[in-house]
Write an enzyme that holds these catalytic residues in place. Structure first.
Site, short mmCIF file in Angstrom:
data_model
loop_
_atom_site.label_atom_id
_atom_site.label_comp_id
_atom_site.label_asym_id
_atom_site.label_seq_id
_atom_site.Cartn_x
_atom_site.Cartn_y
_atom_site.Cartn_z
N ARG A 121 10.55 60.64 32.18
CA ARG A 121 11.60 59.98 31.38
C ARG A 121 11.72 58.48 31.64
NH1 ARG A 121 13.87 65.02 32.42
NH2 ARG A 121 14.00 66.25 30.51
N LYS A 143 6.94 46.18 23.43
CA LYS A 143 6.38 47.17 22.51
C LYS A 143 5.24 47.87 23.23
CE LYS A 143 7.33 45.33 17.90
NZ LYS A 143 6.73 44.82 16.65
N GLU A 185 -3.21 34.92 17.52
CA GLU A 185 -1.77 35.12 17.77
C GLU A 185 -1.11 33.80 18.18
OE1 GLU A 185 -0.45 38.03 17.00
OE2 GLU A 185 -1.83 39.65 17.53
N LYS A 227 7.78 33.65 21.84
CA LYS A 227 7.94 35.09 21.67
C LYS A 227 9.23 35.57 22.34
CE LYS A 227 6.18 39.62 21.53
NZ LYS A 227 5.07 40.55 21.43
N GLU A 237 13.51 44.89 16.77
CA GLU A 237 13.01 44.57 15.43
C GLU A 237 13.92 45.11 14.31
OE1 GLU A 237 8.68 44.54 15.15
OE2 GLU A 237 8.87 45.06 13.05
N ARG A 241 12.59 39.92 14.44
CA ARG A 241 11.35 40.12 15.20
C ARG A 241 10.16 40.41 14.27
NH1 ARG A 241 10.29 43.37 20.90
NH2 ARG A 241 8.02 43.12 20.86
N ASN A 245 5.12 39.80 13.05
CA ASN A 245 4.08 40.61 12.39
C ASN A 245 3.35 39.81 11.32
OD1 ASN A 245 4.90 42.81 13.93
ND2 ASN A 245 6.44 43.41 12.42
N HIS A 248 -0.11 40.62 10.17
CA HIS A 248 -0.43 41.95 10.70
C HIS A 248 -0.46 43.03 9.62
CE1 HIS A 248 0.12 39.87 14.44
NE2 HIS A 248 -0.09 40.96 15.16
N HIS A 252 -3.72 44.81 9.89
CA HIS A 252 -3.83 46.20 10.37
C HIS A 252 -4.64 47.04 9.40
CE1 HIS A 252 -0.08 46.28 13.23
NE2 HIS A 252 -1.13 45.72 13.78
N HIS A 265 -8.70 43.26 17.23
CA HIS A 265 -7.34 43.08 16.70
C HIS A 265 -7.07 41.64 16.24
CE1 HIS A 265 -3.06 43.76 16.17
NE2 HIS A 265 -2.81 42.72 16.95
P1 NAD Z 1 -8.34 44.77 24.52
O1 NAD Z 1 -7.28 45.24 25.39
O2 NAD Z 1 -9.21 45.77 23.86
O3 NAD Z 1 -9.25 43.75 25.36
C1 NAD Z 1 -10.39 43.20 24.76
C2 NAD Z 1 -11.63 43.39 25.64
O4 NAD Z 1 -11.60 42.46 26.71
C3 NAD Z 1 -11.73 44.75 26.27
O5 NAD Z 1 -13.08 45.16 26.29
C4 NAD Z 1 -11.25 44.51 27.69
O6 NAD Z 1 -11.72 45.43 28.62
C5 NAD Z 1 -11.81 43.14 27.94
N1 NAD Z 1 -11.14 42.34 28.96
C6 NAD Z 1 -9.82 42.28 29.22
N2 NAD Z 1 -9.58 41.31 30.11
C7 NAD Z 1 -10.76 40.77 30.44
C8 NAD Z 1 -11.15 39.73 31.31
N3 NAD Z 1 -10.26 38.98 31.96
N4 NAD Z 1 -12.46 39.45 31.44
C9 NAD Z 1 -13.38 40.15 30.73
N5 NAD Z 1 -13.07 41.13 29.86
C10 NAD Z 1 -11.77 41.43 29.73
O7 NAD Z 1 -7.80 43.85 23.36
P2 NAD Z 1 -6.60 42.78 23.27
O8 NAD Z 1 -7.00 41.85 22.21
O9 NAD Z 1 -6.23 42.27 24.60
O10 NAD Z 1 -5.37 43.67 22.77
C11 NAD Z 1 -5.37 44.27 21.51
C12 NAD Z 1 -4.35 45.37 21.52
O11 NAD Z 1 -3.06 44.82 21.75
C13 NAD Z 1 -4.27 46.12 20.20
O12 NAD Z 1 -4.23 47.50 20.47
C14 NAD Z 1 -2.96 45.68 19.62
O13 NAD Z 1 -2.36 46.64 18.80
C15 NAD Z 1 -2.15 45.41 20.84
N6 NAD Z 1 -1.04 44.47 20.63
C16 NAD Z 1 0.18 44.85 21.09
C17 NAD Z 1 1.24 43.99 20.95
C18 NAD Z 1 2.57 44.37 21.53
O14 NAD Z 1 3.56 43.67 21.28
N7 NAD Z 1 2.65 45.41 22.32
C19 NAD Z 1 1.07 42.73 20.34
C20 NAD Z 1 -0.19 42.38 19.90
C21 NAD Z 1 -1.25 43.26 20.05
N1 GLY Z 2 3.45 41.53 18.24
C1 GLY Z 2 4.65 41.72 17.50
C2 GLY Z 2 5.83 42.00 18.33
O1 GLY Z 2 5.76 42.07 19.53
O2 GLY Z 2 6.90 42.18 17.80
#
Ligand code: NAD
Ligand code: GLY
Length: 359
Positions: A121, A143, A185, A227, A237, A241, A245, A248, A252, A265
């Protein structure tokens, strides 16, 4: 070193931004009152690079450490991975007196954060983001979640971390493609929230692409400030917020149509921003000159400027899967000039026309 506070009443926390910050992780976890087993969730790419430093810092601060890996890639951001992660937490004896450390990019952060939100939980978690995208966006704001086969991030929770620790030196090992994806971003904040920041990125794009550490700290810091400012006003949101997006909704759609493999992404967001600018111009929210300025910056940062081709019905289905869709209408975020936003509401069919995807 910079420390920003995200002020969310009892869910408030700090974002620490510092070169070499990993070494202070253990002490900082102690300082925010964390106890028990530190379950460090990472992946086979990041753990060999930074797992030892993180573990050493946590051990030095007196924590027991359990190192857990999940597979690398958006295609693993799903319930199978989540269930395996729960199994690992159980085997490692992670109980309500323990915490999770998410060490990696946005995928690790989202999955590990959601596991922390739901395990027993809810147990505390700490974000240690290692991609530019995660440092400027996904690690801040709470998120968390996983994808559903029918759509991205359809399963999730708002669950704030106890601490975000950003070591910009970890970006040194990130490949150029992922680094540029993170810039999407960063540009997003400039386009919808802060004209001066947009201009800073324009002026310093060469140094940014060379990954000059001083410039990196500046863009990470400003992105986190922007942010945090939005999240503080609208944590869940309810309205504002949604501006984060920007790019996005259509992004997406292209990301899911590429099977979460063809486009990463941030690249999908860049394509979505290219289209959002067109919608904004078509709606009269920005001029052709501003459209050109925004799309030029996106291209200059090495992000994709070609829109992948899909047939009409595939596009409509993918756009309609957006979880922000209410009764067929989507809240679509436009840029008002540069540095401000406008919200509009459209059906997927209208968006195809306004974005020029359908003549
Ligand atoms: P990712 O987590 O897939 O990382 C990209 C690649 O880089 C992966 O292969 C990872 O292993 C590698 N990597 C990470 N750090 C590294 C480093 N320091 N050196 C070498 N390689 C490294 O992709 P991302 O772009 O970081 O994240 C995308 C994800 O984030 C999506 O799923 C998206 O939906 C999510 N997201 C979430 C939010 C939120 O608010 N929670 C906001 C934006 C995106
Ligand atoms: N990346 C969009 C949000 O965090 O709201």
């Amino acid at each position: 070193m910079s420390i920003l506070s995200v002020n969310l009443a009892e869910n408030s926390y700090d974002i620490v931004i510092e070169r070499g910050a990993l070494t202070s992780l253990g002490q900082r976890c102690r300082a925010v009152g964390l106890k028990g087993v530190a379950a460090v969730v990472s992946n086979p790419t990041v753990a060999p690079l930074y797992g030892a430093a993180v573990q050493a810092s946590l051990l030095a601060a007196g924590f027991t450490v359990a190192s857990i890996e999940i597979p690398d890639g958006e295609e693993y951001k799903n319930s199978t991975t989540l269930n395996q992660l729960y199994d690992s937490l159980l085997s490692a004896g992670v109980d309500r007196g323990s915490f999770v450390v998410a060490l990696g990019g946005g995928v690790v952060g989202d999955v590990a954060g959601y596991a922390a939100a739901t395990w027993m939980r809810g147990i505390p978690f700490v974000q240690v983001p290692t991609t530019l995208l995660a440092q400027v966006d996904s690690s801040v704001g709470g998120k968390t979640g996983i994808d559903h086969p029918k759509g991205k991030n359809l399963i999730g929770a708002f669950y704030q971390p106890r601490l975000v620790l950003i070591d910009v030196d970890t970006l040194a090992t990130l490949d150029q493609r992922q680094f540029r994806a993170g810039l999407a971003e960063v540009i997003k904040y400039g386009v919808v929230v802060d004209l001066q920041f947009f201009e800073f990125i324009e002026t310093n794009s060469a140094a940014i692409l060379e990954m000059d550490p001083d410039i990196l700290i500046k863009i990470v810091l400003r992105s986190c400030q922007l942010k945090a400012g939005v999240v503080e006003l609208d944590e869940r949101e309810a309205g504002l917020r949604a501006i984060l997006n920007y790019g996005h909704t259509l992004g997406h759609a292209f990301e899911s149509l590429s099977g979460y493999r063809g486009l990463v992404h941030g690249e999908a967001v860049a394509i979505g921003m290219m289209l959002a600018v067109r919608v904004s111009a078509a709606e009269g929210f920005c001029s052709q000159k501003e459209l050109l300025r925004i799309s030029t910056l996106i291209t200059r940062c090495g992000l994709p400027d070609e829109i992948p081709h899909y047939d009409r019905q595939q596009l409509l289905d993918a756009i309609a899967a957006d979880k922000k869709s209410k009764g067929g209408n989507l809240t679509f975020i436009c840029n008002r000039g540069i540095g401000n936003y406008a919200m509009s509401h459209h059906t997927p069919e209208e968006l195809l026309i306004l974005s020029g995807l359908e003549a």
